[in-house]
Design a protein around this motif. Sequence first.
Motif, PDB file in Angstrom:
ATOM      1  N   GLY A  72       0.815  -1.202   0.000  1.00 41.24           N
ATOM      2  CA  GLY A  72       0.000   0.000   0.000  1.00 41.24           C
ATOM      3  C   GLY A  72       0.849   1.252   0.000  1.00 41.24           C
ATOM      4  O   GLY A  72       2.065   1.214   0.116  1.00 41.24           O
ATOM      5  N   GLY A  73       0.192   2.377  -0.150  1.00 39.17           N
ATOM      6  CA  GLY A  73       0.865   3.661  -0.118  1.00 39.17           C
ATOM      7  C   GLY A  73       0.478   4.512  -1.301  1.00 39.17           C
ATOM      8  O   GLY A  73      -0.446   4.204  -2.051  1.00 39.17           O
ATOM      9  N   ILE A  74       1.199   5.594  -1.479  1.00 38.97           N
ATOM     10  CA  ILE A  74       0.951   6.501  -2.593  1.00 38.97           C
ATOM     11  C   ILE A  74       1.926   6.142  -3.706  1.00 38.97           C
ATOM     12  O   ILE A  74       3.138   6.218  -3.526  1.00 38.97           O
ATOM     13  N   ILE A  75       1.394   5.749  -4.850  1.00 37.50           N
ATOM     14  CA  ILE A  75       2.243   5.381  -5.981  1.00 37.50           C
ATOM     15  C   ILE A  75       2.051   6.395  -7.105  1.00 37.50           C
ATOM     16  O   ILE A  75       1.012   7.051  -7.199  1.00 37.50           O
ATOM     17  N   GLU A  76       3.074   6.536  -7.934  1.00 35.62           N
ATOM     18  CA  GLU A  76       2.979   7.404  -9.108  1.00 35.62           C
ATOM     19  C   GLU A  76       2.874   6.544 -10.343  1.00 35.62           C
ATOM     20  O   GLU A  76       3.598   5.572 -10.488  1.00 35.62           O
ATOM     21  N   LYS A  77       1.940   6.898 -11.217  1.00 36.13           N
ATOM     22  CA  LYS A  77       1.789   6.156 -12.463  1.00 36.13           C
ATOM     23  C   LYS A  77       1.323   7.091 -13.566  1.00 36.13           C
ATOM     24  O   LYS A  77       0.889   8.215 -13.298  1.00 36.13           O
ATOM     25  N   GLU A  78       1.435   6.611 -14.804  1.00 35.18           N
ATOM     26  CA  GLU A  78       1.027   7.417 -15.946  1.00 35.18           C
ATOM     27  C   GLU A  78      -0.481   7.339 -16.130  1.00 35.18           C
ATOM     28  O   GLU A  78      -1.066   6.282 -15.998  1.00 35.18           O
ATOM     29  N   ALA A  79      -1.083   8.472 -16.456  1.00 33.46           N
ATOM     30  CA  ALA A  79      -2.499   8.507 -16.793  1.00 33.46           C
ATOM     31  C   ALA A  79      -2.608   8.659 -18.314  1.00 33.46           C
ATOM     32  O   ALA A  79      -1.680   9.168 -18.960  1.00 33.46           O
ATOM     33  N   PRO A  80      -3.712   8.217 -18.892  1.00 37.17           N
ATOM     34  CA  PRO A  80      -3.865   8.349 -20.344  1.00 37.17           C
ATOM     35  C   PRO A  80      -3.897   9.810 -20.782  1.00 37.17           C
ATOM     36  O   PRO A  80      -4.362  10.681 -20.051  1.00 37.17           O
TER      37      PRO A  80
END
Length: 109
Positions: free
Chosen positions: A59-67
């Motif tokens: 768990g936690g705050i993750i960074e990912k790409e958005a469309p």
Amino acid sequence: MRKLIKGDEVVVIAGKDKGKRGKITSVIFDAKKGDKFLVSGVNMIKKHQKPNPQAQVVGGIIEKEAPIAVSNVAIFNPETNKGDRVGFKTNEDGTKVRIFKSTNKVIGE
């Protein structure tokens, strides 16, 4: 044949990430909302993720790409170091190829 495909290097021409470059990692087809791309390193969002011990997810705050919308990106032309438009040309042997509109060079060569 599509104008932009997976693996193309694109530059963002509108929005908060204007000017950033990245490769298309996946294409999302949606007839109602319009087609979108996932571009590496562009349009990053923070997502609060709940831990799941069954799926081995922490768990936690993750960074990912958005469309990002198709209209907000242009293919990167390494010759001019700018975004460019895509055109099509048919070769003598009948194969259809993509070209840069500004230089008329074949994309991917």
